[in-house]
Design a protein around this motif. Structure first.
Motif, PDB file in Angstrom:
ATOM      1  N   ASP A 103       0.852  -1.190   0.000  1.00 22.55           N
ATOM      2  CA  ASP A 103       0.000   0.000   0.000  1.00 22.55           C
ATOM      3  C   ASP A 103       0.897   1.251   0.000  1.00 22.55           C
ATOM      4  OD1 ASP A 103      -2.055   1.750   0.077  1.00 22.55           O
ATOM      5  OD2 ASP A 103      -2.451   1.521   2.229  1.00 22.55           O
ATOM      6  N   PRO A 104       1.121   1.883  -1.100  1.00 26.63           N
ATOM      7  CA  PRO A 104       0.556   1.602  -2.424  1.00 26.63           C
ATOM      8  C   PRO A 104       1.337   0.484  -3.105  1.00 26.63           C
ATOM      9  CG  PRO A 104       1.975   3.503  -2.583  1.00 26.63           C
ATOM     10  CD  PRO A 104       1.951   3.128  -1.120  1.00 26.63           C
ATOM     11  N   PRO A 105       0.776  -0.106  -4.152  1.00 23.18           N
ATOM     12  CA  PRO A 105       1.499  -1.134  -4.890  1.00 23.18           C
ATOM     13  C   PRO A 105       2.693  -0.533  -5.640  1.00 23.18           C
ATOM     14  CG  PRO A 105      -0.561  -0.616  -5.976  1.00 23.18           C
ATOM     15  CD  PRO A 105      -0.598   0.099  -4.660  1.00 23.18           C
ATOM     16  N   TYR A 106       3.648  -1.366  -5.946  1.00 24.03           N
ATOM     17  CA  TYR A 106       4.861  -0.885  -6.601  1.00 24.03           C
ATOM     18  C   TYR A 106       5.454  -2.024  -7.413  1.00 24.03           C
ATOM     19  CZ  TYR A 106       7.256  -3.579  -3.002  1.00 24.03           C
ATOM     20  OH  TYR A 106       7.694  -4.598  -2.202  1.00 24.03           O
ATOM     21  N   TYR A 107       6.432  -1.651  -8.242  1.00 24.48           N
ATOM     22  CA  TYR A 107       7.306  -2.671  -8.795  1.00 24.48           C
ATOM     23  C   TYR A 107       8.717  -2.094  -8.859  1.00 24.48           C
ATOM     24  CZ  TYR A 107       7.109  -0.521 -13.482  1.00 24.48           C
ATOM     25  OH  TYR A 107       7.199   0.316 -14.542  1.00 24.48           O
ATOM     26  N   VAL A 108       9.697  -2.979  -8.782  1.00 22.08           N
ATOM     27  CA  VAL A 108      11.113  -2.611  -8.755  1.00 22.08           C
ATOM     28  C   VAL A 108      11.734  -2.989 -10.091  1.00 22.08           C
ATOM     29  CG1 VAL A 108      13.307  -2.900  -7.548  1.00 22.08           C
ATOM     30  CG2 VAL A 108      11.143  -3.057  -6.276  1.00 22.08           C
ATOM     31  N   MET A 109      12.464  -2.053 -10.664  1.00 29.84           N
ATOM     32  CA  MET A 109      13.153  -2.314 -11.925  1.00 29.84           C
ATOM     33  C   MET A 109      14.586  -1.819 -11.802  1.00 29.84           C
ATOM     34  SD  MET A 109      11.277   0.589 -14.226  1.00 29.84           S
ATOM     35  CE  MET A 109      11.047   2.254 -13.591  1.00 29.84           C
ATOM     36  N   GLU A 110      15.433  -2.259 -12.739  1.00 27.83           N
ATOM     37  CA  GLU A 110      16.830  -1.860 -12.663  1.00 27.83           C
ATOM     38  C   GLU A 110      16.947  -0.356 -12.909  1.00 27.83           C
ATOM     39  OE1 GLU A 110      19.450  -3.116 -15.791  1.00 27.83           O
ATOM     40  OE2 GLU A 110      17.781  -3.474 -17.148  1.00 27.83           O
ATOM     41  N   PHE A 111      17.958   0.251 -12.290  1.00 29.52           N
ATOM     42  CA  PHE A 111      18.194   1.686 -12.441  1.00 29.52           C
ATOM     43  C   PHE A 111      19.196   1.899 -13.572  1.00 29.52           C
ATOM     44  CE2 PHE A 111      20.782   5.452 -11.285  1.00 29.52           C
ATOM     45  CZ  PHE A 111      19.794   6.418 -11.471  1.00 29.52           C
ATOM     46  N   VAL A 112      18.820   2.721 -14.536  1.00 32.72           N
ATOM     47  CA  VAL A 112      19.684   3.036 -15.673  1.00 32.72           C
ATOM     48  C   VAL A 112      20.319   4.389 -15.410  1.00 32.72           C
ATOM     49  CG1 VAL A 112      19.813   3.294 -18.166  1.00 32.72           C
ATOM     50  CG2 VAL A 112      18.159   1.712 -17.171  1.00 32.72           C
ATOM     51  N   GLU A 113      21.627   4.403 -15.223  1.00 35.18           N
ATOM     52  CA  GLU A 113      22.302   5.590 -14.693  1.00 35.18           C
ATOM     53  C   GLU A 113      22.419   6.724 -15.697  1.00 35.18           C
ATOM     54  OE1 GLU A 113      26.030   4.490 -13.099  1.00 35.18           O
ATOM     55  OE2 GLU A 113      25.208   3.149 -11.581  1.00 35.18           O
ATOM     56  N   GLY A 114      22.324   6.431 -16.958  1.00 32.08           N
ATOM     57  CA  GLY A 114      22.546   7.490 -17.946  1.00 32.08           C
ATOM     58  C   GLY A 114      21.402   8.460 -18.095  1.00 32.08           C
ATOM     59  N   GLY A 115      20.318   8.253 -17.392  1.00 30.38           N
ATOM     60  CA  GLY A 115      19.167   9.133 -17.541  1.00 30.38           C
ATOM     61  C   GLY A 115      18.409   8.829 -18.814  1.00 30.38           C
ATOM     62  N   SER A 116      17.465   9.679 -19.117  1.00 30.39           N
ATOM     63  CA  SER A 116      16.627   9.447 -20.289  1.00 30.39           C
ATOM     64  C   SER A 116      17.169  10.199 -21.503  1.00 30.39           C
ATOM     65  CB  SER A 116      15.191   9.899 -20.013  1.00 30.39           C
ATOM     66  OG  SER A 116      15.130  11.307 -19.905  1.00 30.39           O
ATOM     67  N   LEU A 117      16.709   9.777 -22.657  1.00 27.90           N
ATOM     68  CA  LEU A 117      17.059  10.472 -23.893  1.00 27.90           C
ATOM     69  C   LEU A 117      16.500  11.888 -23.893  1.00 27.90           C
ATOM     70  CD1 LEU A 117      18.283  10.451 -26.723  1.00 27.90           C
ATOM     71  CD2 LEU A 117      16.177   9.360 -27.553  1.00 27.90           C
ATOM     72  N   ALA A 118      15.373  12.085 -23.235  1.00 27.50           N
ATOM     73  CA  ALA A 118      14.788  13.435 -23.156  1.00 27.50           C
ATOM     74  C   ALA A 118      15.748  14.389 -22.466  1.00 27.50           C
ATOM     75  CB  ALA A 118      13.453  13.384 -22.425  1.00 27.50           C
ATOM     76  N   GLU A 119      16.439  13.905 -21.419  1.00 29.52           N
ATOM     77  CA  GLU A 119      17.407  14.762 -20.730  1.00 29.52           C
ATOM     78  C   GLU A 119      18.571  15.109 -21.650  1.00 29.52           C
ATOM     79  OE1 GLU A 119      18.439  12.466 -17.343  1.00 29.52           O
ATOM     80  OE2 GLU A 119      16.529  12.774 -16.318  1.00 29.52           O
ATOM     81  N   ARG A 120      18.970  14.161 -22.478  1.00 31.53           N
ATOM     82  CA  ARG A 120      20.051  14.445 -23.429  1.00 31.53           C
ATOM     83  C   ARG A 120      19.613  15.505 -24.432  1.00 31.53           C
ATOM     84  NH1 ARG A 120      23.490  10.017 -24.399  1.00 31.53           N
ATOM     85  NH2 ARG A 120      24.356  11.243 -26.122  1.00 31.53           N
ATOM     86  N   LEU A 121      18.361  15.428 -24.873  1.00 29.84           N
ATOM     87  CA  LEU A 121      17.885  16.351 -25.904  1.00 29.84           C
ATOM     88  C   LEU A 121      17.659  17.753 -25.368  1.00 29.84           C
ATOM     89  CD1 LEU A 121      15.419  14.104 -27.938  1.00 29.84           C
ATOM     90  CD2 LEU A 121      17.772  14.727 -28.478  1.00 29.84           C
ATOM     91  N   ARG A 122      17.616  17.913 -24.039  1.00 31.48           N
ATOM     92  CA  ARG A 122      17.489  19.270 -23.501  1.00 31.48           C
ATOM     93  C   ARG A 122      18.707  20.120 -23.841  1.00 31.48           C
ATOM     94  NH1 ARG A 122      15.648  16.591 -18.527  1.00 31.48           N
ATOM     95  NH2 ARG A 122      13.354  16.566 -18.535  1.00 31.48           N
TER      96      ARG A 122
END
Length: 728
Positions: A103-122
């Motif tokens: 409560d609340p529900p969740y799921y765990v996924m691997e952390f990708v350190e490079g950030g998102s492509l959107a951050e690169r395009l900024r």
């Protein structure tokens, strides 16, 4: 609503997302075995936290579905379901754990350190090579997902994460659908295919193809297709979700296809075509699936890799051919160059000879004019008419007699091409003029250069200006009517012939308009290929004064008629003015080998520009010669005039160029034959190397029609993949 946010099919989720705070210090719930570190952000359905697994100390990302009220549990189950389908795929962010009952529900996924492509395009667009590399891996990831029946349906730069090796990972499968599902899925504006923007749309693999194209477009240009301030404003005006979807579809179908990616440096036509076809608003014209996009990308890469080999294969024989041609053509080229230089030297020497002759003739004509003026001014009968008229009023018998005498002189000397004869007294007052003009006779012209000989006109109120005491050639001045430029030749009128006791009582002169030096009245046709031009190297009377005015030229009359100002821009260029000034200075120095060498260098050029070229804008050969009047005092010898005899460069070297043209035609014919042979050979090589399906089918048909002796006929087989597609 943020433009790059996934569209929601309800309003409560959006309201909840706005209420989330990025400043929270603790996650919504404790996850056993993980230590929270910091918030990574929040969205419409929850928030994402960075955490560390206690046992392995690896970093993970935990997504909490904090919006329990009204939460569609199928969203969580759908995303987890898709991630489980794609388990162990290196192109997809991996699922680690799921807290269904938390409560609340969740799921765990691997952390990708490079950030998102959107951050690169900024930080701006990516270099084309880097963009294509990321695009390729994203396409591979989609191919893997589609191969397992998963359609992403919401591919954006924000849903592409970059790992520590710089490789992309697909994330956020919240809007994904299985290929057999019939429920609609809304993506992100300007990354979503137009047919997807429908609450009743059936998922299609071509949705991801459109998103792929939009993703590459954004990486190349820095923004998705169709998005600009105008379209963003139109989207903001829509009141509800259906209205936004209708506006979005209408924009994509009415706006012209985006082309900004084609103007990006480094983007070749094949890559631009892949982007454009992926972004086709008509799904039938789009690639059928990401595999087709990947095939097109790989075909492009194969052609790019083959291109150096093909170029080398073409250049090798071509270089060999050129070496042979160079050895054979070198002698012809040397002969052409020597012939051209010999023709140029001969033409320049002819121009020099003609320039000396014309300058000598012009000097003689000017000296003749001075001689006539001096002879008339020193005639006792003329003095006998001038002296009584001095100080007399206009209209008096003495002045009338003087006017008639000046008119008689004008009439009896038509050979000197004078526009006017005039007589001034020692104060500069004009006593007589022919043709007679009562409005002009009687005025003071003491400020004029032809009266005082100082080289320029002075202000009219300048006092006590003495008259000339030797023959003088005035600068080029504007006539009283303001419509014509003239040059005056004048001589002093003495009261006696006694050199010790005489004094100047007046100035006798003539004015010659531009284009009236009769000795140079010839056209280019009259003089063959050579054309004489007379230029004044003294400053003229225009404002500001300029040197290099053209006095005589075959096209001068036409040029003067074409302008309506007394000071038209009929001048030679500054470099020619400098050349003429230095040449005049050297001509007045004593002869010596060093001076002769400088004169030889300055007196001719093979790169002259004629300002009155009559439509011919090419190079001219030209020779320069100052007009020096011999047997005159040193101050009077240099008239300031320069004769230019010019000849068209292309006419001078025409025989050599005709020879070169014949040699070139022969060489081109030989080159064409060799090129045809090489082209035919390489066309065969290209066809053999080309792996396009149509070419392969043509090769098989040819092999079946013409089987090699002893070759076994290979049966045609067809293998079918699990997806139902035939592979030949």
């Amino acid at each position: 609503m943020a433009i790059d946010q996934t569209l929601l099919q309800g309003g409560e989720e959006l309201q909840h997302a706005r209420e989330q705070s990025l400043e929270r210090t603790r996650p919504a719930a404790e996850v056993p075995g993980f230590e929270p570190v910091r918030s990574l952000g929040s969205g419409a359905y929850g928030e994402v936290w960075l955490a560390i697994e206690r046992n392995t100390r690896r970093k993970v990302a935990i997504k909490f579905y904090t919006h329990r009220g009204g939460l569609d549990w199928s969203l969580l189950s759908r995303e987890v379901e898709k991630l489980s389908f794609l388990f162990a795929d290196r192109y997809v962010v991996q699922l680690i754990d799921v807290g269904w009952d938390a409560d609340p529900p969740y799921y765990v996924m691997e952390f990708v350190e490079g950030g998102s492509l959107a951050e690169r395009l900024r930080h701006g667009p990516l270099p084309p090579d880097e963009a294509v590399s990321l695009f390729h891996d994203v396409a591979v990831g989609l191919v893997h997902a589609h191969g397992k029946g998963v359609l992403h349906c919401d591919l954006t730069p924000g849903n592409v994460l970059i790992d520590q090796d710089g490789k992309p990972r697909l994330a956020d499968f919240g809007q994904s659908r299985m290929s057999y599902e019939q429920t609609p899925a809304l993506g992100t504006l300007f990354y979503m295919a137009p047919e997807q923007a429908d609450l009743h749309a059936v998922p299609d693999a071509r949705w991801d193809v459109y998103a792929l194209g939009a993703l590459l477009y954004a990486m190349l240009t820095g923004h998705p297709p169709y998005r600009n301030p105008d379209t963003t404003a139109q989207m903001a005006k829509a009141a509800d979700l259906p209205g936004k979807l209708r506006t979005y579809v209408q924009l994509l179908h009415t706006l012209p296809a985006p082309v900004e990616h084609r103007r990006v440096r480094g983007v070749d036509r094949e890559l631009a075509d892949i982007v454009s076809r992926s972004l086709a608003t008509n799904p039938a014209k789009r690639y059928a699936n990401p595999q087709a996009v990947l095939d097109a990308l790989r075909a492009r890469e194969q052609r790019r890799r083959r291109r150096p080999l093909l170029v080398l294969g073409v250049l090798g024989p071509a270089v060999l051919m050129l070496v042979i041609a160079a050895l054979a053509g070198n002698a012809a080229w040397v002969a052409f160059q020597r012939s051209e230089q010999a023709l140029i030297a001969r033409s320049i020497e002819n121009c020099r000879f003609a320039a000396r002759f014309v300058a000598f003739t012009t000097a003689g004509q000017i000296n003749r004019r001075w001689y006539i003026l001096e002879r008339e001014a020193s005639d006792p009968d003329f003095r006998a008419v001038v002296l009584p008229a001095l100080g007399r009023q206009a209209g008096s018998p003495e002045r009338e007699t003087l006017q008639q005498t000046v008119a008689f002189l004008h009439a009896t000397h038509p050979e000197i091409s004078a526009a006017h004869w005039f007589l001034l007294d020692a104060r500069g007052i004009e006593l007589a003029r022919s043709p007679f003009d009562p409005a002009l006779v009687g005025r003071s012209l003491a400020h004029r250069d032809f009266f005082h000989g100082l080289g320029r006109d002075l202000p009219e109120d300048t006092p006590n200006l003495p008259p000339i005491e030797s023959p003088h050639r005035s600068h080029l001045y504007v006539a009283d009517d303001g419509q014509e430029r003239r040059m005056a030749l004048s001589v002093p009128v003495w009261d006696s012939n006694d050199l010790d006791q005489r004094k100047v009582i007046g100035v006798l002169g003539i004015s010659v308009p531009l284009g009236h030096f009769a000795e140079l009245h010839m056209t280019q046709q009259d003089s063959g290929e050579q054309m004489p031009v007379l230029v004044d190297d003294l400053p003229d009377g225009c404002h500001p004064p300029r040197r290099g005015a053209i006095l005589e030229h075959p096209q001068l009359d036409e040029a003067l008629r074409a302008v309506n100002t007394a000071c038209p821009q009929l001048y030679v260029d500054a470099a020619t003015v400098e050349r003429m000034g230095r040449l005049r200075s050297l001509r007045t120095q004593e002869e010596s080998p060093a001076v002769d060498k400088q004169i030889d260098a300055l007196s001719a050029t093979d790169d002259y520009f004629d300002p009155l070229n009559d439509g011919y804008t090419g190079r001219w050969l030209a020779a320069f010669e100052p007009v020096i009047v011999a047997n005159r005092p040193e101050a009077t010898r240099d008239t300031g005039l320069v004769v230019i005899v010019q000849e068209r460069f292309d006419a001078a070297v025409l025989p050599a160029r005709q020879l070169a043209a014949r040699l070139l035609r022969t060489g081109l014919i030989a080159l064409a034959v060799v090129l045809v042979v090489i082209t035919a050979l390489w066309a065969f090589v290209v066809i053999v190397l080309n792996d396009a399906p149509r070419v392969r089918r043509a090769q098989r048909r040819l092999a079946q029609a013409l089987p090699l002796p002893g070759a076994a006929q290979e049966p045609s087989t067809t293998a079918t993949t699990s997806q139902g597609s035939a592979i030949e």
